[in-house]
Write a protein that holds these residues in place. Sequence first.
Motif, mmCIF file in Angstrom:
data_model
loop_
_atom_site.group_PDB
_atom_site.id
_atom_site.type_symbol
_atom_site.label_atom_id
_atom_site.label_comp_id
_atom_site.label_asym_id
_atom_site.label_seq_id
_atom_site.Cartn_x
_atom_site.Cartn_y
_atom_site.Cartn_z
ATOM 1 N N THR A 187 -4.359 45.844 -42.173
ATOM 2 C CA THR A 187 -4.216 44.516 -41.582
ATOM 3 C C THR A 187 -5.549 44.027 -41.032
ATOM 4 O OG1 THR A 187 -1.909 44.926 -40.994
ATOM 5 C CG2 THR A 187 -3.037 43.169 -39.809
ATOM 6 N N SER A 188 -6.270 44.933 -40.372
ATOM 7 C CA SER A 188 -7.581 44.588 -39.823
ATOM 8 C C SER A 188 -8.534 44.164 -40.934
ATOM 9 C CB SER A 188 -8.162 45.779 -39.063
ATOM 10 O OG SER A 188 -9.458 45.495 -38.600
ATOM 11 N N ASN A 189 -8.517 44.891 -42.034
ATOM 12 C CA ASN A 189 -9.394 44.556 -43.164
ATOM 13 C C ASN A 189 -9.047 43.191 -43.751
ATOM 14 O OD1 ASN A 189 -10.737 46.990 -42.886
ATOM 15 N ND2 ASN A 189 -9.500 48.041 -44.436
ATOM 16 N N ARG A 190 -7.758 42.898 -43.781
ATOM 17 C CA ARG A 190 -7.324 41.599 -44.310
ATOM 18 C C ARG A 190 -7.815 40.468 -43.407
ATOM 19 N NH1 ARG A 190 -2.564 39.046 -43.250
ATOM 20 N NH2 ARG A 190 -1.644 40.974 -42.436
ATOM 21 N N TYR A 191 -7.705 40.659 -42.102
ATOM 22 C CA TYR A 191 -8.200 39.659 -41.160
ATOM 23 C C TYR A 191 -9.719 39.511 -41.269
ATOM 24 C CZ TYR A 191 -3.675 39.634 -38.711
ATOM 25 O OH TYR A 191 -2.351 39.497 -38.386
ATOM 26 N N LEU A 192 -10.405 40.632 -41.435
ATOM 27 C CA LEU A 192 -11.863 40.596 -41.540
ATOM 28 C C LEU A 192 -12.303 39.841 -42.787
ATOM 29 C CD1 LEU A 192 -14.641 41.465 -40.513
ATOM 30 C CD2 LEU A 192 -14.347 43.627 -41.768
ATOM 31 N N THR A 193 -11.601 40.063 -43.886
ATOM 32 C CA THR A 193 -11.919 39.347 -45.121
ATOM 33 C C THR A 193 -11.749 37.842 -44.939
ATOM 34 O OG1 THR A 193 -11.258 41.226 -46.493
ATOM 35 C CG2 THR A 193 -11.276 39.062 -47.544
ATOM 36 N N ARG A 194 -10.676 37.466 -44.262
ATOM 37 C CA ARG A 194 -10.445 36.040 -44.008
ATOM 38 C C ARG A 194 -11.507 35.474 -43.073
ATOM 39 N NH1 ARG A 194 -9.631 31.314 -45.857
ATOM 40 N NH2 ARG A 194 -8.252 29.938 -44.671
ATOM 41 N N ALA A 195 -11.871 36.224 -42.050
ATOM 42 C CA ALA A 195 -12.906 35.769 -41.121
ATOM 43 C C ALA A 195 -14.219 35.531 -41.847
ATOM 44 C CB ALA A 195 -13.100 36.807 -40.010
ATOM 45 N N ARG A 196 -14.564 36.434 -42.731
ATOM 46 C CA ARG A 196 -15.825 36.304 -43.464
ATOM 47 C C ARG A 196 -15.793 35.140 -44.439
ATOM 48 N NH1 ARG A 196 -17.323 42.741 -44.539
ATOM 49 N NH2 ARG A 196 -18.386 43.026 -42.520
ATOM 50 N N SER A 197 -14.663 34.902 -45.062
ATOM 51 C CA SER A 197 -14.586 33.782 -45.998
ATOM 52 C C SER A 197 -14.757 32.457 -45.266
ATOM 53 C CB SER A 197 -13.251 33.802 -46.751
ATOM 54 O OG SER A 197 -12.169 33.472 -45.894
ATOM 55 N N LEU A 198 -14.214 32.353 -44.054
ATOM 56 C CA LEU A 198 -14.370 31.134 -43.255
ATOM 57 C C LEU A 198 -15.810 30.983 -42.763
ATOM 58 C CD1 LEU A 198 -11.054 31.505 -41.258
ATOM 59 C CD2 LEU A 198 -11.600 29.560 -42.745
ATOM 60 N N THR A 199 -16.390 32.098 -42.321
ATOM 61 C CA THR A 199 -17.769 32.048 -41.830
ATOM 62 C C THR A 199 -18.741 31.730 -42.953
ATOM 63 O OG1 THR A 199 -17.151 33.700 -40.167
ATOM 64 C CG2 THR A 199 -19.504 33.280 -40.472
ATOM 65 N N ASP A 200 -18.463 32.237 -44.148
ATOM 66 C CA ASP A 200 -19.306 31.914 -45.305
ATOM 67 C C ASP A 200 -19.304 30.408 -45.570
ATOM 68 O OD1 ASP A 200 -20.002 34.548 -45.701
ATOM 69 O OD2 ASP A 200 -18.553 34.895 -47.319
ATOM 70 N N ARG A 201 -18.177 29.773 -45.352
ATOM 71 C CA ARG A 201 -18.095 28.325 -45.548
ATOM 72 C C ARG A 201 -18.916 27.581 -44.497
ATOM 73 N NH1 ARG A 201 -11.697 27.487 -46.091
ATOM 74 N NH2 ARG A 201 -12.279 25.254 -46.120
ATOM 75 N N VAL A 202 -18.947 28.117 -43.281
ATOM 76 C CA VAL A 202 -19.794 27.532 -42.235
ATOM 77 C C VAL A 202 -21.266 27.688 -42.612
ATOM 78 C CG1 VAL A 202 -20.505 27.697 -39.821
ATOM 79 C CG2 VAL A 202 -18.084 27.950 -40.418
ATOM 80 N N VAL A 203 -21.642 28.889 -43.049
ATOM 81 C CA VAL A 203 -23.026 29.179 -43.429
ATOM 82 C C VAL A 203 -23.485 28.262 -44.563
ATOM 83 C CG1 VAL A 203 -24.494 30.922 -44.524
ATOM 84 C CG2 VAL A 203 -23.020 31.556 -42.599
#
Length: 243
Positions: free
Chosen positions: A106-122
Amino acid sequence: KDKDEDKDKDKEKEKGAQDAAFLVGRSGLDSFGFAPPLTTDAYIVYSLVRSGYASRLGPEIAHLDQQCNAPEYADPYVLGLLGGVYYSLANDASGDEKTSSDAQSTSNRYLTRARSLTDRVVALQEADGSVKGAVSSITSSRGDALTIEATAVAVIVMLDDYERYVEQTERAIRWLASRCERGRFGSTQATVLSLKAIVAYDEARAAMARPATATLRVDGEVVASGRVGDNDSGGGGGGGGGG
C-alpha cells in the motif's frame, strides 16, 4: 415574566440564526473563501492529512484525486498539495520494520502516486526555478505572489522525496531566495509558505549531511585538521611558521 423570558429566548435564537447565516454565507468570508472549490479542497485536505487525520479522509482524498486525474490538468499548486497528501499516506503506511507485506504494498502504491503528481509539478517548472501555471491559491493570490506560493508548495512536496528531486529543488530554492525583499516575499501567505519551504529545505540538507574531515592549510602547510559533522574531536595538525 414567563412571556418575557420566551421573548428573550426567541431573540437569542433569531440572532444565532443570523450569525450562522453570516458565517456560512459569502459575505462572512475573506479572501480565503473565494478560492476555487478544488483549490480549497486541496488545501484543507492537505492540512488535515499533515495534521494526522488521514484515516478519516478517504472519500475526500479519492474525490480530490479524481478531480486531478486528467492528464491535461496542470495547476501546480493543487497538484503539489495532493502530492504531499500521498507522500504522507506512503509514510504512514510504511510504518516500521515490522510492517506487513500488505502495508508495504500500500505504501509503495501511495509513493508511486505521489511521484506521478510531483513529476507533473516539475514539468511546469521554468528554467529560472519558478513554478508557474497555478490558477489560484487558498488566499486567491494573483501575479508574482501566486507564483511564489506555487513554487514554495513545489519545494515542500519535492523535499518529501528530496534525493529524487535534488536539482529541481535547488533551482526552486534559489528562485525563492531571489524574491525576498526586506525579509518579505510579497504577500503574507507567500512569505509564510516561502519560509516554510526554506526551513524544510535546511532541515533536509542537514539530515543528509555526512561526517567529513576538514583540513586548514596556510602557505601549503597543514596547520589544523578535524572532523566535521560528528562528535569526534579533531586531531591536532602540524604547524609551521611562514615568513
